[in-house]
Design an enzyme around this catalytic site. Structure first.
Site, PDB file in Angstrom:
ATOM      1  N   ARG A  37     -18.523  21.799   6.406  1.00 30.82           N
ATOM      2  CA  ARG A  37     -18.955  22.699   7.151  1.00 30.82           C
ATOM      3  C   ARG A  37     -19.750  22.508   7.332  1.00 30.82           C
ATOM      4  NH1 ARG A  37     -15.559  26.458   3.216  1.00 30.82           N
ATOM      5  NH2 ARG A  37     -13.901  27.192   4.541  1.00 30.82           N
ATOM      6  N   GLU A  52      -5.266  25.976  13.110  1.00 31.66           N
ATOM      7  CA  GLU A  52      -5.806  27.279  12.151  1.00 31.66           C
ATOM      8  C   GLU A  52      -5.778  28.804  13.608  1.00 31.66           C
ATOM      9  OE1 GLU A  52      -9.716  26.737  11.372  1.00 31.66           O
ATOM     10  OE2 GLU A  52     -10.847  25.849  12.664  1.00 31.66           O
ATOM     11  N   ARG A  85     -10.992  38.477  10.314  1.00 27.63           N
ATOM     12  CA  ARG A  85     -11.062  38.416   8.352  1.00 27.63           C
ATOM     13  C   ARG A  85     -12.488  38.798   7.447  1.00 27.63           C
ATOM     14  NH1 ARG A  85     -12.320  31.720   9.073  1.00 27.63           N
ATOM     15  NH2 ARG A  85     -13.402  31.726   6.648  1.00 27.63           N
ATOM     16  N   HIS A 102     -17.137  34.323   5.897  1.00 26.81           N
ATOM     17  CA  HIS A 102     -17.998  32.978   5.601  1.00 26.81           C
ATOM     18  C   HIS A 102     -18.859  33.784   4.978  1.00 26.81           C
ATOM     19  CE1 HIS A 102     -16.021  31.267   8.998  1.00 26.81           C
ATOM     20  NE2 HIS A 102     -15.908  30.316   8.240  1.00 26.81           N
ATOM     21  N   CYS A 112      -7.036  23.177   4.433  1.00 34.34           N
ATOM     22  CA  CYS A 112      -8.239  23.512   3.355  1.00 34.34           C
ATOM     23  C   CYS A 112      -8.882  24.497   3.787  1.00 34.34           C
ATOM     24  CB  CYS A 112      -9.306  22.671   4.248  1.00 34.34           C
ATOM     25  SG  CYS A 112      -9.351  23.121   6.350  1.00 34.34           S
ATOM     26  N   ASN A 124      -7.913  30.219   6.762  1.00 36.86           N
ATOM     27  CA  ASN A 124      -8.458  32.135   6.395  1.00 36.86           C
ATOM     28  C   ASN A 124      -7.818  32.022   8.135  1.00 36.86           C
ATOM     29  OD1 ASN A 124      -9.801  30.900   4.625  1.00 36.86           O
ATOM     30  ND2 ASN A 124     -11.245  29.498   5.100  1.00 36.86           N
ATOM     31  N   ASP A 125      -8.630  31.095   9.299  1.00 34.38           N
ATOM     32  CA  ASP A 125      -8.461  31.655  10.816  1.00 34.38           C
ATOM     33  C   ASP A 125      -6.885  31.402  11.124  1.00 34.38           C
ATOM     34  OD1 ASP A 125     -11.117  31.757  11.627  1.00 34.38           O
ATOM     35  OD2 ASP A 125     -10.908  30.050  11.397  1.00 34.38           O
ATOM     36  N   ARG A 157     -16.251  18.219   9.194  1.00 35.68           N
ATOM     37  CA  ARG A 157     -15.833  19.050  10.681  1.00 35.68           C
ATOM     38  C   ARG A 157     -16.686  18.822  11.501  1.00 35.68           C
ATOM     39  NH1 ARG A 157     -14.220  24.841   9.583  1.00 35.68           N
ATOM     40  NH2 ARG A 157     -15.785  25.814   9.703  1.00 35.68           N
TER      41      ARG A 157
HETATM   42  C1  PEP Z   1     -10.146  28.312   7.990  1.00 37.55           C
HETATM   43  O1  PEP Z   1     -10.510  28.598   9.131  1.00 37.55           O
HETATM   44  O2  PEP Z   1      -9.231  28.233   7.210  1.00 37.55           O
HETATM   45  C2  PEP Z   1     -11.074  27.176   7.409  1.00 37.55           C
HETATM   46  C3  PEP Z   1     -11.514  26.159   6.411  1.00 37.55           C
HETATM   47  O3  PEP Z   1     -12.394  27.452   8.139  1.00 37.55           O
HETATM   48  P1  PEP Z   1     -13.845  28.292   8.161  1.00 37.55           P
HETATM   49  O4  PEP Z   1     -13.015  29.043   7.129  1.00 37.55           O
HETATM   50  O5  PEP Z   1     -14.696  27.467   7.959  1.00 37.55           O
HETATM   51  O6  PEP Z   1     -13.672  28.954   9.671  1.00 37.55           O
HETATM   52 MG    MG Z   2     -11.871  28.150  10.428  1.00 39.46          MG
END
Ligand code: PEP
Ligand code: MG
Length: 589
Positions: A318, A456, A490, A211, A527, A479-480, A355
């Protein structure tokens, strides 16, 4: 002597500036630029606190019982000596006067410099005096806390600091760009730096989709993470080039290297200007397919940048960034309502996807950076996102009411992160109903919302029918999804080479999610960072995706790919990529 440090490229572009080292252990110290007129006041703050600590220790020493071990008195002597050391105060004065750092920042910066000198000492006794210095600095900081001056946003104080690269090369005095180097920066601290004028960031740890990297990308300034020992190798005030395209830091560059990177920097600026011309061009493929380009935001003010690049809505707000760094005091219903409403109004009638809070893992509520926050060994698999919300229904209901109320001001989609179980879905739905009932009972107006779930966790991607029974739309958090499918943290740079968005298993889950939504006529967005990566645009289009959500800074580069793509031809190609043993090799060609 010039040397380079390699890391992961997370935010493109080249930054050239002097290094500002921020120790993560000092992340709770505020960092901001003071107005030049406040220099004397700021130096006085440190002096007064230092003198108070000297008095305190002198008194302690005088009051020592007669039979106290002589080591205690000797130790207090050392502390007094360190407090009176000219190097400390002269250094602090330099950072305040010449760099306009606030008092706390100046003090900790000078501490880092002296601490390094202790580290380099041969004599073990002297080396160990670093701990004493740390205690002394802590004491001064504690004193200053009692008399802290109001914070001045760095952007405002440093408004006159921006200079052209040309000036930078000629003028090596006050007004030079600064680049931030740290072992780690928490996402909350990163957000604070969003207001500042740092020209680039580098951290020792972190992965591409940690993040901290995501916030750096949203600031659209060059950044490198996972640069291992950068914060050890780079010294305060060193000249550093941050190459956010290649993931390299060049320290103490020679004039030839500086000139080469200065050229690259200008090329980058030209490319950005070219992309800017696409702002008003509709996002249509060559064969006329319309694609929705949405923005990811962290704060309501980010909508400004989103509108500027022509985003057709917010695909991911977020909201956890409203909850972080507040020492556990969470925003109440009204504060949240005002923040959501501000984002909705900022988008001027375009839809906003809010979200619900995704706290946990590498987004701790407060500054606890690291894997073992709150005593959890594996926070990415622990109480995070919807799990955290469901564990605290009053907190969750507060957020739901705030979102529902804000929805009376515009089109709102309510998105729920990290769901995996039917029971979690049912609980969430129950709480949304309860929030509506609570508002009804109080006669407070609220608006309609479309309900969406993030896909995710692989378990969610494998039970899509269940999700689509309850939700109006899905949003794929790649991402997740990558993290949990491949069992790769990650934010851990040591396994960053295995974090592979093109792994066939990941692509299969994405493809199936898009296809199932299409079959059922439900909306689907990506996203995660993949949506903002122009090298993935053609593949996602080929898989049928028509809704992408990303940092505003990525929108135009992705749009350029869309304008060049023939969607009708990409479907068959995407099917081949899906079946390939090595999809990345096909995507890059
Ligand atoms: C993701 O996991 O791809 C996502 C958009 O949420 P975050 O990156 O905030 O975990
Ligand atoms: Mg996520």
């Amino acid at each position: 002597m010039t040397f380079s440090v390699h890391g992961l490229a997370v935010s493109r572009g080249i930054a050239i500036g002097r290094a500002v080292l921020v120790a993560s252990s000092r992340a709770d110290v505020t960092h901001y630029f003071i107005d030049a007129s406040k220099t004397t006041e700021e130096i006085a703050r440190v002096r007064l606190s230092r003198n108070a600590v000297i008095d305190e220790i002198t008194r302690l020493q005088q009051d020592l019982p007669k039979d106290a071990p002589p080591e205690i008195s000797a130790l207090l002597d050392v502390h007094l000596m360190l407090l009176q050391d000219e190097l400390l105060i002269t250094g602090v004065k330099h950072w305040i006067t010449d760099r306009h750092y606030n008092a706390e920042w100046a003090l900790t910066t000078q501490y880092e410099i002296i601490a390094r000198q202790f580290d380099d000492m041969e004599d073990e006794y002297l080396r160990e005096r670093k701990a004493d210095l740390e205690q002394v600095v802590e004491r001064i900081l504690r004193h200053m806390k009692g008399a802290a001056s109001p914070m001045l946003p760095a952007a405002q104080a440093g408004a006159s600091r921006k200079q052209s690269q040309q000036d930078l090369l000629l003028d090596d005095t006050l007004d030079v760009p600064l680049v931030l180097v740290a072992h780690d920066i928490s996402p909350a601290d990163m957000l604070q730096f969003k207001q500042s004028l740092f020209a680039g960031f580098a951290t020792d740890v972190g992965g591409k989709t940690s993040h901290t990297a995501i916030v750096a990308r949203s600031m659209d300034i060059p950044a490198v993470v996972g640069a291992r020992s950068a914060s050890q190798l780079i010294k305060q005030d060193d000249w550093v080039i941050i190459d956010g395209d290649a993931g390299v830091l060049i320290v103490d560059p020679s004039p030839i290297i500086l000139a080469e990177y200065g050229f690259k920097q200008r090329q980058g600026e030209l490319e950005r200007e070219r992309l800017n011309r696409l702002k008003h061009t509709p996002a249509l493929t060559m064969d006329g397919q319309r694609v929705e380009l949405l923005a990811n935001i962290e704060m309501p003010e980010d909508t400004l940048g989103a509108v500027k690049v022509g985003a057709v809505g917010v695909g991911l707000f977020r909201t956890e960034f409203l909850f972080m760094g507040r020492k556990g005091k969470l925003p109440d219903e009204n504060e949240q309502y005002l923040a959501y409403r501000k984002a909705i109004e900022g988008m001027q009638g375009l839809p906003v996807t809010i979200r619900t809070v995704d706290i946990g893992s590498d987004k701790p509520l407060d500054r606890l950076v690291g894997k073992a926050q709150d005593g959890h060994l594996n926070p990415a698999l622990g109480l995070r996102a919807i799990r955290w919300s469901l564990a605290d229904p009053p907190m969750f209901l507060t957020q739901l009411r705030a979102i529902l109320r804000a929805a009376s001001h515009g089109q709102v989609n309510l998105l729920v992160p990290m769901l995996a179980h039917a029971s979690e879905i049912r609980q969430t739905m129950g709480l949304i109903d309860q929030a509506r009932m609570q508002l009804d009972n109080k006669g407070i107006p609220y608006g309609p919302v479309r309900l969406g779930a993030m896909i995710e966790i692989p378990a969610a991607a494998l039970t899509l029918k269940l999700f689509l029974r309850y939700f109006d739309f899905l949003s794929i958090g790649t991402n997740d999804l990558i993290q949990y499918t491949l069992a790769i943290d990650r934010s851990d740079e040591s396994v960053a080479h295995l974090y592979d968005p093109c792994h066939p298993a990941v692509l299969r889950l994405i493809a199936d999610t898009i296809a199932e939504c299409q079959r059922q006529g439900k909306g689907v967005t990506v996203c995660g960072e993949m949506a903002g990566d122009p090298s993935m645009t053609r593949l996602l289009l080929g898989l049928g995706l028509r809704s992408f959500s990303m940092h505003p800074s990525q929108i135009l580069a992705v749009k350029q790919q869309i304008l060049r793509a023939d969607a009708s031809k990409l479907t068959a190609w995407a099917a081949q990529v899906l079946d390939s043993e090595d999809p990345a090799s096909l995507i890059q060609n």
